[in-house]
Structure formats: C-alpha cells, structure tokens
Design a protein around this motif. Structure first.
Motif, short mmCIF file in Angstrom:
data_model
loop_
_atom_site.label_atom_id
_atom_site.label_comp_id
_atom_site.label_asym_id
_atom_site.label_seq_id
_atom_site.Cartn_x
_atom_site.Cartn_y
_atom_site.Cartn_z
N ILE A 185 0.86 -1.20 -0.17
CA ILE A 185 0.07 -0.09 0.07
C ILE A 185 0.92 1.36 -0.05
O ILE A 185 0.32 2.28 0.42
N GLU A 186 2.26 1.03 -0.45
CA GLU A 186 2.94 2.07 -0.47
C GLU A 186 2.38 3.54 -1.11
O GLU A 186 2.50 4.51 -0.50
N ASP A 187 1.60 3.22 -2.17
CA ASP A 187 1.15 4.37 -2.77
C ASP A 187 -0.28 4.99 -2.55
O ASP A 187 -0.70 5.93 -3.20
N VAL A 188 -0.56 4.30 -1.58
CA VAL A 188 -2.12 4.76 -1.10
C VAL A 188 -2.15 5.92 -0.05
O VAL A 188 -1.25 5.81 0.74
N GLU A 189 -2.88 7.02 -0.44
CA GLU A 189 -3.04 8.05 0.53
C GLU A 189 -3.87 7.51 1.59
O GLU A 189 -5.05 6.99 1.63
N PRO A 190 -3.34 8.14 2.94
CA PRO A 190 -4.18 7.57 3.97
C PRO A 190 -5.70 8.45 4.17
O PRO A 190 -5.65 9.53 3.40
#
Lengths: 94, 486
Positions: free
Chosen positions: A45-50
C-alpha cells in the motif's frame, strides 16, 4: 510477544499503571491483538493516500465571535475538589 | 387486545392523537413494564421517572387545551448512558464517570425532546462503548430478553434489551463498529447506523470520533424512518456534521422494490458465519427476490482487513479521546497520590476497567514514535481501500445484504477471556463504520429460539434505499412482530 519493558513504557505514556497480578494477562491480550492487526503487512500500500475523513471534509472554520458560555458554578459542579471558585490540585511547583 | 407497552411509536402516536390514551397512560405502561421486568433484564442504569411525569403532564395539558403537538409528543425514550442528558447522570458505565452529571444536552437528544419525546431512563452499555456483549459495564450485566443466560450484544446492549422487552418504545444507541446493529440483531429489534456525519456527535461521549454515530433502536422500520427524520440534520457544534438536505425518510415506506439491485458480498457469508444464520439471511434475500429485486453475488476482498484497521484506528482515537480523564476537572479522582503525576496515573488506573485500559494502551502504542507508520498510518491507507471497494460496489448495486452478526446471542461469560472471539462478533458490522456508510439490522427469523438479523447497507446518504428494502421485507414477513416470552 511484547516484552515487559515495552509494555511498561506504553502504560507510562498512557498514564496507566498495571497491577502486577494482571500484567501477564494484559501482555498476552495485547500481543494477541497486535499479532492479529499485523495482517495488514501482507498488503502493498506504498502509494495509497491515508484516509482522514470519510466524507472528504477538511478543516471547518467559523468566525471568532464572543458568545455567552456556561457560568463558573455550572462548570465546577463536576470537579472532584474545588476551592475559591477554582479546581483544586496538589502542589505542582516546589 | 395488545397491551399498550407492546405497541410501536406510530401506533401509540395515533392513539394519543385520537384521544384514546393520554401521555400519562403511555408512561404508566412503560414504567410498570420496567418495574415488572428490569430486575431480571438489567437494561437500565438510571430511571428519570419524576422528570418524565412532569413532561407528560405538560403534554396532557397541551392536549386538553387543543395546542399543537410535536411529532413525538408523549413518546417515551431510553437513551444509552454515553449520550449526554443535562441534569441526568451520564456514566458511560464507567467508574470514571459514576457521578458525572452533564451540564448540557447532546444534540440528538435535544432534537427528540423538541419533538416532544420524553426521557424515561439511561441504558447500560459496555464501558465507554468498548465491547460486544455489555459485560464490560462497571455496574451490571444486561441479559438478553430471549434467553436470560445470554448476552444482549453490545455495546448498546441496554438499549437493545429495553426495546426488545417492551421496556421502551424506542431507544438511542451509538455505533462505532457495530454497537447498534449487533445488539439489535441479537435482541430481535431494528437498529440503524446512519451515514457518518448525518447525526451530530455533539454530546456523545467520544470513543472513536471518525467512526462514532448515534442511531435508533425501534420495534419496526416505520418507527426507524420517523426517528431518522428527527435525528438527521446539520449541527454547527460538530464540525464533521454534514450540511445537506436529507429529505423525508417516511417517503421511502411502502414502496415497490421491483428492479432494485442487491449485492451479496461472499466474504460476509463465509468462514465464521453460523450456517443457520446464513440460511435465514439468504431466505430473507429470497423474499426480496420474490418481490422483484435482482440479486447477485459479489466479492469485497478487502473486507478481511476491516477488523485490523478498526482495532488500530479506533483504539488510537480512543487513546486520544480518553486522555481527558485525568482526575482533575471532572470524573473519578484517586484518594491516594503524592504528586500531580500520581494523581493522573492513579485516577486513570482505578477509574477505567480492563478493556478500556487495554484499548488505550493499544492506541498509545500504535500512535507512538516508531510504530505510527507501521500501524496507524497503514490502517488509514487500508481504510481508503475498503471505502473505495464499497463505492465501486454501489455503482452497480442499490444495497448490499449480509448477516449482521456471525452468530446468535452467545452465553454470558463465553467470550470474556477470548479477546479475538469477542472482536469477531463485529466482523460483519465494522466495515460499514470504516467506510462511513449507513446500514440497518432487521430481524429475519429465529434460530433455536434466538433472533437473527439481516444487515442492509447502502452508499453514503443512500438511507432511502435501505428503508425501502427493509420496509418491503418487513411488510412481507412477520419477523419484527415476534416477541420474547417474558
């Protein structure tokens, strides 16, 4: 399993003290939950925005207006100890 | 003739308007029921009899003088004891707030009061709403009206048990991970968790602020729609409150559901779900299919991460929210301490129960330096994925249906030592709070004499679709009419 030292450190951060007889049980439960939530590590989930607010809202501002607030007596009604219209605590300055 | 206490809001409202009964009669009916039963059930922590009769007298005077009445005039209500009621103790079932009397009303309570509803008492819960069985209350346990050896679910177990046993016409609860729907399911009543931001959280004692919503427990779907009309609305005092037009939810009653698209997420019918619960929910879905709805199976693969996300994020928020209980301004203060630091530590250690302390520590840990990215931030990322997955599903389906709880009511004490088994009670309800969407639990039958609930979910602000489907289901079955033998 979380070690005793870490558990004591977390408790102290939370301003909590564990009873000696409960310590092992708490350590076990705490570790069990931590192991379980560790399941998230299997996701990439490196590129997922919180996600902060589910409705996409951010800060809601209002005018800074002077309004009537609650009176002192009402606010102090729930204080465990009070004196001279103030909340009483033990001495903090030596 | 049915006894008064067994009727619904809309039924007693009609009788009151027709002059068949007065407001005092309604209160008498509910308080005599409480007197007869609550020693056995333990739904209530506080009763507000005196104030309630005063309020009823005012309404009866209004009726006598032909004055206009509020929509909920004279309807008694029970409120979960983590929702602030001015001048009436609000304990959160915690030693920490045992003697706390709020100086203000929660917005939701205020709205119902304005419509004429009368507070009859405050109901039991798991301490600070943390739990799934109401066994974590610092004061007493609540028993399931269908089987007194079993839990009512939680955390709003008192509210659910009160409505199920006709000790209340309706009740308010709060739902952070299933705390309205799961006990509604276990007690065989209707429970609704609104879209996040639809009901103001002002005056709801905070647990997991990005999840918490106040919602109603009712005896049928029509009553639920009536209450949503009053509870929904913008409130300046809650900055996450939505400022939109919600419309009239009673317009969604008695509607044709032909052509509506229903999705069944397979993850909610798999491992851990009691086969009989599954069967009753699927039987319910067949009823809807028979009414012309299109049903399809779908997959929501991120669902299995919902519980981990929830226990990280909700505990983190709880650790922050419960930092305010320090023994200084209000709440429990330890008797023995020699410094301010010790005053904090001793007050918190003596005032909070075990589960609350565990969650505070978990939250403190996942927010602490070095672990923030590994736990908290990761949970927020997965939260986005779960929400997106729901949004995609709702492009194709009007509602999704699942069991509310994986099992029927369990025995008192059965899961108290098994942390994960207790947490699993919320496996079908937690994802809804993560996505911020609305969902209802409606009774869909009995398994070995215990109620089973069907959960109907929609996209954000899709409440009308939920009410439509739930009401059609209720009108074509008789499950909400079933009552426990007491």
């Amino acid at each position: 399993m979380i070690d005793k030292k870490d558990l004591h450190y977390v408790a102290s951060l939370a301003r909590l003290k564990l009873k000696e007889e409960d310590e092992e049980k708490v350590r076990e439960k705490f570790s069990m939950v931590l192991d379980y939530v560790g399941m998230l590590n299997e996701l990439d989930i490196e590129d997922v925005e919180p996600l902060i607010n589910v409705n996409g809202m951010s800060n809601v501002m209002r005018e800074d207006e002077i309004k009537e607030s609650m009176d002192r007596e009402t606010l102090l009604a729930n204080a465990p100890e009070k004196m001279y219209g103030c909340i009483k605590v033990s001495k903090v300055i030596e | 003739m049915l006894e008064l206490h067994s009727l619904t809001i809309h039924e007693i409202r009609d009788m009151l308007r027709a002059g068949q009964i007065c407001s005092k009669d309604i209160l008498d009916s509910v308080y005599s029921r409480i007197e007869a039963l609550d020693d056995k059930i333990g739904a209530y922590l506080t009763l507000t009899k005196e104030e309630a009769y005063e309020a009823a007298a005012i309404i009866d005077k209004k009726i006598a003088e032909g004055e206009k009445l509020g929509d909920l005039a004279g309807i008694p209500m029970a409120i979960k004891d983590n929702i602030s009621t001015k001048g009436v103790k609000t304990t959160c079932a915690s030693k920490m707030l045992e003697n706390y009397v709020p100086p203000f009303d929660a917005h939701a309570y205020e709205k119902l009061k304005e419509a004429g509803a009368i507070l009859i008492g405050k109901t039991n819960l798991d301490e600070f709403a943390m739990g799934s069985s109401t066994e974590n209350s610092a004061f007493k346990i609540t028993r399931n009206p269908w089987d007194l050896e079993r839990v009512p679910g939680g955390s709003s177990g008192g509210s659910a048990a009160a409505v199920a046993s006709d000790e209340a016409y309706f009740a308010l609860g709060s739902d952070t991970g299933g705390s309205i729907r799961q006990p509604a399911s276990l007690c065989g009543v209707v429970g609704f968790k609104p879209t996040y931001g639809a009901v103001s959280r002002y005056g709801l004692v905070a647990f997991g602020s990005s999840f918490d919503q106040i919602g109603p427990f009712t005896k049928d779907v029509e009553d639920c729609a009536i209450l949503l009309n009053h509870l929904y609305g913008h409130d300046k005092k809650d900055s996450t409150s939505l400022n939109v037009e919600f419309g009239d939810f009673t317009e969604a009653l008695n509607k044709d559901i032909k052509g509506m698209r229903i999705g069944l997420p397979e993850e909610y019918f798999g491992e851990g779900i009691d086969p009989e619960v599954k069967k009753l929910v699927l039987d319910g879905v067949k009823v809807l299919e028979g009414l012309g709805a299109h049903v399809e199976e779908i997959s929501l693969p991120y669902s299995k991460y919902a519980l981990p996300v929830y226990y990280i994020a909700a505990s983190a928020e709880a650790s922050s929210n419960l930092a305010r209980y320090d023994g200084v301004r209000y709440g429990y203060r330890a008797k023995d301490y020699s410094s301010l630091e010790e005053l904090y530590v001793n007050s918190r250690s003596e005032g909070f129960g075990e589960e609350v302390k565990l969650r505070i520590m978990l939250g403190t840990y996942t927010l602490s330096s070095g672990y923030y990215d590994a736990y908290y931030n990761k949970a927020l990322k997965v939260r986005r994925l779960i929400k997106q997955e729901f949004e995609e599903a709702f492009e194709k389906y009007d509602v999704l249906i699942s069991p509310t709880s994986p099992t029927t009511a369990f025995k008192i004490g059965e899961r108290t030592d098994d942390q994960l088994a207790m947490y699993m009670s919320d496996i079908c309800t937690v994802p809804i709070n993560i996505a911020g969407i609305p969902a209802i639990s409606v009774p869909c039958g009995l398994s070995k004499g215990l109620p089973v609930g069907m959960q109907i979910m929609s996209k954000s602000l899709g409440e009308a679709s939920i009410i439509k489907v739930a009401h059609a289901f209720e009108q074509n079955t008789n499950f909400t009419k079933k009552k426990p033998t007491l």
